[in-house]
Design a protein around this motif. Sequence first.
Motif, PDB file in Angstrom:
ATOM      1  N   ALA B 478       0.735  -1.127  -0.076  1.00 32.99           N
ATOM      2  CA  ALA B 478      -0.008   0.171   0.025  1.00 32.99           C
ATOM      3  C   ALA B 478       0.921   1.405   0.006  1.00 32.99           C
ATOM      4  O   ALA B 478       0.320   2.419  -0.441  1.00 32.99           O
ATOM      5  CB  ALA B 478      -0.869  -0.022   1.331  1.00 32.99           C
ATOM      6  N   GLN B 479       2.135   1.073   0.493  1.00 29.78           N
ATOM      7  CA  GLN B 479       3.032   2.273   0.207  1.00 29.78           C
ATOM      8  C   GLN B 479       3.917   2.310  -0.837  1.00 29.78           C
ATOM      9  O   GLN B 479       4.788   3.054  -0.787  1.00 29.78           O
ATOM     10  CB  GLN B 479       3.838   2.162   1.759  1.00 29.78           C
ATOM     11  CG  GLN B 479       2.817   2.744   2.816  1.00 29.78           C
ATOM     12  CD  GLN B 479       3.431   2.697   4.378  1.00 29.78           C
ATOM     13  OE1 GLN B 479       4.178   3.562   4.675  1.00 29.78           O
ATOM     14  NE2 GLN B 479       3.382   1.404   5.074  1.00 29.78           N
ATOM     15  N   GLY B 480       3.800   1.389  -1.689  1.00 29.76           N
ATOM     16  CA  GLY B 480       4.195   1.511  -3.089  1.00 29.76           C
ATOM     17  C   GLY B 480       5.520   0.473  -3.018  1.00 29.76           C
ATOM     18  O   GLY B 480       6.448   0.654  -3.907  1.00 29.76           O
ATOM     19  N   PHE B 481       5.766  -0.220  -2.284  1.00 28.94           N
ATOM     20  CA  PHE B 481       6.970  -1.204  -2.127  1.00 28.94           C
ATOM     21  C   PHE B 481       6.730  -2.639  -2.607  1.00 28.94           C
ATOM     22  O   PHE B 481       5.790  -3.038  -2.183  1.00 28.94           O
ATOM     23  CB  PHE B 481       7.902  -0.988  -0.885  1.00 28.94           C
ATOM     24  CG  PHE B 481       7.909   0.257  -0.182  1.00 28.94           C
ATOM     25  CD1 PHE B 481       9.089   0.631  -0.728  1.00 28.94           C
ATOM     26  CD2 PHE B 481       7.247   0.789   0.639  1.00 28.94           C
ATOM     27  CE1 PHE B 481       9.368   2.140  -0.025  1.00 28.94           C
ATOM     28  CE2 PHE B 481       7.709   2.119   1.056  1.00 28.94           C
ATOM     29  CZ  PHE B 481       8.487   2.563   0.846  1.00 28.94           C
ATOM     30  N   GLU B 482       7.816  -3.044  -3.457  1.00 27.68           N
ATOM     31  CA  GLU B 482       7.643  -4.389  -4.193  1.00 27.68           C
ATOM     32  C   GLU B 482       7.843  -5.265  -2.818  1.00 27.68           C
ATOM     33  O   GLU B 482       8.790  -5.229  -1.928  1.00 27.68           O
ATOM     34  CB  GLU B 482       8.542  -4.742  -5.120  1.00 27.68           C
ATOM     35  CG  GLU B 482       8.507  -4.055  -6.266  1.00 27.68           C
ATOM     36  CD  GLU B 482       7.582  -4.760  -7.270  1.00 27.68           C
ATOM     37  OE1 GLU B 482       7.359  -5.655  -7.247  1.00 27.68           O
ATOM     38  OE2 GLU B 482       6.599  -4.064  -7.930  1.00 27.68           O
ATOM     39  N   THR B 483       6.901  -6.278  -2.612  1.00 25.85           N
ATOM     40  CA  THR B 483       7.127  -7.463  -1.525  1.00 25.85           C
ATOM     41  C   THR B 483       7.069  -8.815  -1.903  1.00 25.85           C
ATOM     42  O   THR B 483       6.146  -9.261  -2.560  1.00 25.85           O
ATOM     43  CB  THR B 483       6.002  -6.923  -0.575  1.00 25.85           C
ATOM     44  OG1 THR B 483       5.827  -5.516  -0.339  1.00 25.85           O
ATOM     45  CG2 THR B 483       5.806  -7.771   0.631  1.00 25.85           C
ATOM     46  N   HIS B 484       7.983  -9.580  -1.347  1.00 21.44           N
ATOM     47  CA  HIS B 484       7.784 -11.006  -1.465  1.00 21.44           C
ATOM     48  C   HIS B 484       7.526 -11.798  -0.215  1.00 21.44           C
ATOM     49  O   HIS B 484       7.999 -11.298   0.868  1.00 21.44           O
ATOM     50  CB  HIS B 484       9.182 -11.506  -2.066  1.00 21.44           C
ATOM     51  CG  HIS B 484       9.683 -11.063  -3.337  1.00 21.44           C
ATOM     52  ND1 HIS B 484       9.413 -11.856  -4.494  1.00 21.44           N
ATOM     53  CD2 HIS B 484      10.406 -10.007  -3.769  1.00 21.44           C
ATOM     54  CE1 HIS B 484       9.980 -11.205  -5.348  1.00 21.44           C
ATOM     55  NE2 HIS B 484      10.252  -9.924  -4.823  1.00 21.44           N
ATOM     56  N   ILE B 485       6.513 -12.562  -0.377  1.00 18.71           N
ATOM     57  CA  ILE B 485       6.294 -13.548   0.739  1.00 18.71           C
ATOM     58  C   ILE B 485       6.862 -15.082   0.686  1.00 18.71           C
ATOM     59  O   ILE B 485       6.506 -15.625  -0.204  1.00 18.71           O
ATOM     60  CB  ILE B 485       4.675 -13.508   1.077  1.00 18.71           C
ATOM     61  CG1 ILE B 485       4.080 -12.183   1.339  1.00 18.71           C
ATOM     62  CG2 ILE B 485       4.183 -14.515   2.446  1.00 18.71           C
ATOM     63  CD1 ILE B 485       2.506 -12.188   1.444  1.00 18.71           C
ATOM     64  N   ILE B 486       7.465 -15.438   1.571  1.00 14.88           N
ATOM     65  CA  ILE B 486       8.021 -16.736   1.606  1.00 14.88           C
ATOM     66  C   ILE B 486       7.137 -17.578   2.593  1.00 14.88           C
ATOM     67  O   ILE B 486       7.099 -17.352   3.711  1.00 14.88           O
ATOM     68  CB  ILE B 486       9.316 -16.787   2.061  1.00 14.88           C
ATOM     69  CG1 ILE B 486      10.268 -15.720   1.367  1.00 14.88           C
ATOM     70  CG2 ILE B 486      10.166 -18.337   1.873  1.00 14.88           C
ATOM     71  CD1 ILE B 486      10.384 -15.837  -0.142  1.00 14.88           C
ATOM     72  N   GLU B 487       6.382 -18.324   2.171  1.00 10.67           N
ATOM     73  CA  GLU B 487       5.651 -19.389   3.057  1.00 10.67           C
ATOM     74  C   GLU B 487       5.921 -20.803   2.937  1.00 10.67           C
ATOM     75  O   GLU B 487       5.903 -21.327   1.693  1.00 10.67           O
ATOM     76  CB  GLU B 487       4.132 -19.208   2.805  1.00 10.67           C
ATOM     77  CG  GLU B 487       3.137 -20.061   3.439  1.00 10.67           C
ATOM     78  CD  GLU B 487       3.282 -20.085   4.805  1.00 10.67           C
ATOM     79  OE1 GLU B 487       3.376 -19.118   5.513  1.00 10.67           O
ATOM     80  OE2 GLU B 487       3.259 -21.366   5.296  1.00 10.67           O
ATOM     81  N   LYS B 488       6.126 -21.382   3.928  1.00  8.75           N
ATOM     82  CA  LYS B 488       6.545 -22.747   3.842  1.00  8.75           C
ATOM     83  C   LYS B 488       5.492 -23.894   3.577  1.00  8.75           C
ATOM     84  O   LYS B 488       5.624 -24.889   2.855  1.00  8.75           O
ATOM     85  CB  LYS B 488       7.525 -23.346   5.187  1.00  8.75           C
ATOM     86  CG  LYS B 488       6.532 -23.414   6.339  1.00  8.75           C
ATOM     87  CD  LYS B 488       7.558 -23.940   7.541  1.00  8.75           C
ATOM     88  CE  LYS B 488       6.769 -24.321   8.650  1.00  8.75           C
ATOM     89  NZ  LYS B 488       5.582 -23.373   9.092  1.00  8.75           N
ATOM     90  N   ASP B 489       4.381 -23.440   3.812  1.00  8.73           N
ATOM     91  CA  ASP B 489       3.207 -24.340   3.587  1.00  8.73           C
ATOM     92  C   ASP B 489       2.664 -24.045   2.082  1.00  8.73           C
ATOM     93  O   ASP B 489       3.124 -23.189   1.324  1.00  8.73           O
ATOM     94  CB  ASP B 489       2.007 -24.095   4.500  1.00  8.73           C
ATOM     95  CG  ASP B 489       2.405 -24.642   5.815  1.00  8.73           C
ATOM     96  OD1 ASP B 489       3.299 -25.525   5.894  1.00  8.73           O
ATOM     97  OD2 ASP B 489       1.759 -24.224   6.985  1.00  8.73           O
ATOM     98  N   ALA B 490       1.616 -24.796   1.754  1.00  9.29           N
ATOM     99  CA  ALA B 490       0.984 -24.648   0.245  1.00  9.29           C
ATOM    100  C   ALA B 490      -0.204 -23.394   0.241  1.00  9.29           C
ATOM    101  O   ALA B 490      -0.585 -23.279  -0.473  1.00  9.29           O
ATOM    102  CB  ALA B 490       0.315 -26.005  -0.068  1.00  9.29           C
ATOM    103  N   GLN B 491      -0.467 -22.838   1.389  1.00 12.61           N
ATOM    104  CA  GLN B 491      -1.272 -21.968   1.335  1.00 12.61           C
ATOM    105  C   GLN B 491      -1.056 -20.693   2.351  1.00 12.61           C
ATOM    106  O   GLN B 491      -0.096 -20.891   3.331  1.00 12.61           O
ATOM    107  CB  GLN B 491      -2.785 -22.219   1.695  1.00 12.61           C
ATOM    108  CG  GLN B 491      -3.006 -22.841   3.133  1.00 12.61           C
ATOM    109  CD  GLN B 491      -4.059 -23.195   3.604  1.00 12.61           C
ATOM    110  OE1 GLN B 491      -5.267 -22.759   2.832  1.00 12.61           O
ATOM    111  NE2 GLN B 491      -4.544 -24.053   4.691  1.00 12.61           N
TER     112      GLN B 491
END
Lengths: 59, 875
Positions: B478-491
């Motif tokens: 929302a503040q304009g920054f590219e973001t990556h989420i790393i999640e170990k599960d399938a959801q």
Amino acid sequence: MPKNVIGSVMVLGGGIAGMQSALDLADSGYYVYLVEKGPSIGGVMSRLDKTFPTNDCAM
Amino acid sequence: MEYDQAVPLKYVINPDECIYLTKGKCGNCKKVCPTGAVDYDQKEETVKLNVGAVVLSPGFKPFDPSRFDNYQYSNYKNVITSLEFERILSASGPTMGHLTRISDQKEPKKIAWLQCIGSRELNKCDNGHCSAVCCMYAIKEAVIAKEHEGDDLDCAIFYMDMRTPGKDFEEYYVNAKEKKGVRFVKSRIHTIVEIPETGDLEVRYADENGDIQIEVFDMVVLSIGLEADPNTVKLSEKLGIDLTQSHFCNTSAFEPVNTSREGIFVCGAFQGPKDIPESIVDASAAATAAGQSLTAARGTETKQAEMIPELNVKGDRPRIGVFVCSCGTNIAGVVNVDAVKAYAEKLPYVEYAGNNLFSCSQDTQDKMTEIIKEKNLNRVVVAACTPKTHEGLFQETLLAAGLNKYLFEMANIRNHNAWVHKDAPELATQKAKDLVRSAVTKVALFEPLEEAELQLNQTALIIGGGLSGITTARSFAAQGFETHIIEKDAQLGGQALCLYKTTTGENVKEKIVELVDEINGNEKIHVHLNATITSVDGFVGNFKSTVDENGEAKTIEHGVAVIATGASPFMPKEYNYGKDPRIITSLDLDKKLMVEDPSLKSMNSAVFIQCVGSREKERPYCSRVCCTHSVDNALELKKRNPDMNVYIIYRDIRTYGEREYIYKEARKEGVIFICYSVDNKPVVDIKDGKLTVTVLDHILRRPLEIETDLLTLATAIIPNQNEQLAQFFKLPLNANGFFVERHAKLGPSEFATDGVFLCGLAHYPKPIPEAIGQAKAATSRAVTLLARKTIHTSGQVAKVDPMSCSSCMVCVSVCPYSAPSIAKEGRFAGKAEINPVLCKGCGLCVASCRSGAIRHNGFDNSQIFSQIFTLSQVA
């Protein structure tokens, strides 16, 4: 998101929460008006002796 | 002035007391003020400001116990409030930190703390809430009082439930009880009686066996609660924002810092009674929430300081200016500043020496800038107070005059001299001269230093796709920054998917599904499922992490990282768990509630056992959420079947803050609460198909056997396996396996490692609103870094002379920040080099280098030795 917003924020109260919020906002690129009713900032925390767990002086 | 360290450190006139303002006489302060700062004509003005958002942080009002006639706070001198006790303990307080009682200045031998004064009290006042902080501060005060007076001091805390659910709080409580000898008495005191002859205080209470005891104390401390300030309540009415039952600001679990009015945000104790770290978390969260709504206007109202081009003075003969500060009378009252000034004028390379009344005042700063320019000074010494507080300010003055800010040295002639040698003014003047000579000698050898400038990669990497992680991602995007989420599960969604409802009644799963949809549709957020981090390279602003995503290796470059790895439910071995389908965990019960299991309606009896796996030797911490969770679910069961007998078997009910209201409601609805102690746990039996729980009833003082259809175990929250991640980013873990933040009070959502932030249950168990608050706080802290686009590192760093380096690797092994490494290529391959971005200037490597190959900019051997040698000479 509205385009014509004003890039300044008023923070009402200069205790520990107000000071932290004002610092974060200013460091993020917003002009901050920090408003405090007393003659100095610091709030109740500045009246404490030491704080748990580090026993740092609250001041 | 409120106190010596007040900010701003300025005197103000109290118009109610000033004789001049009330009677038109006196006017003395105006006559004696040397700077003419006194103005009796200042009037209150109304200023109109146009702002994009408002953050409310008006705080709380400490409860005034004079309302209660049973404690005689106004009449008995030795009955004081906890806040007054803080002042008595404080070195800057009225007794200079000497613990004495008010009536006769006697050192107390016995002190009692009475908890819940103005909290959890609806009979004598209107505060049904728990103030959340008093248990912990009372323990702290008792422990510190014992540190002052020695172990002979008898400290007793009278309480209803000991509520220490914060990070490391339970351990502190146990330590106070078992090691420090603080007494804890579970009893609410009704009255205090003063013994008129001695001023001692008689306290009557029922002990755990129900027997009446009478004890005499020297002092009684009332642990006063936090309540909403009536002025804030009035302001809220004007602003049109909703308040809670206890007149705190009403917020929802998923937007914990948004008030009911758009554009107005809230933080601190007005959001609900809370302690310092939670206030800090909320404060940053409110900054994110406000900032998020104003992203389009970021940087439009702020001013950029004008940069004065730096003069090149390298190789020039030193032309030193010395400014001797009077600091009002702080220095000049002891030290002969004119003599010091005259002495400085004669020192080698000194072109100018002057005296300032207050060197730190704005007009003096401007004057100093002019003098530096006019006299072509290229080194500056300020003989004043401490560089700790004022070095930055004077460095700004140098910058304004076009000088490199490292061509500056302070001589501390106040704290190290005038303050400590008040009785020997002549010797103090001599010492001031010595300190000035030493500083002048050192500054003459200074060279301009460069600061490394670093581009910040504007991408954020979030490790963990639970509620905290996705909240963080949403705020970044929302503040304009590219973001990556790393999640170990399938959801995405994490443990919150297993929760039924929040305490304020929101459906958790529906909300998560909505949030996940939003995340998936946001082109700034890149979700990596079935993914784990396999390596991390780089440093703040320029991290390079390798991720294993579905077996495929990917590299992500990012400027900041947020640890949001969450926690897991503990699987118990006791209470016959796993041996009978009627014995379940809290999350299992949530599942039954979610699917509206019909059996819940037909049961006759349900039992909850609290602290399963928490607050024990193996896992000493309190899991914070379980009391509220069980009380919530007990009420849900009652809602489905009001005739059901519901029992909660607990140690202390920790429904802190306004959660206390649901505890009250549960008792009203007929939920039965039975207290047990850890050395006398309830016993669960399965016999002939009957499930029974036997517990010792404290009031009846005999075992109570409860036959039940359902037994819910409120199990602990345990940290995930965090060791590898901690190693990758060099993050510390505590003894329980949770991540350790930068500072327990002031830096709860960030790490000491620059550019790495922390939120959610990876920090400590917490309910949904607090996890969301901390997720926003972590974003705020990270955005303060990203908003700068570049960062400057200090010029005072270590530097290797490769010609002298023997490649022994000692510097590499001693550095706590991994700044030195061995160059892999170039002319000096195989020799040590130091990354100035990572170096914190601690000097460990300099002192450890056996070849003398490492120098410290600004603290070079020649500079330090010149100071020492000149001090050893008699002026």
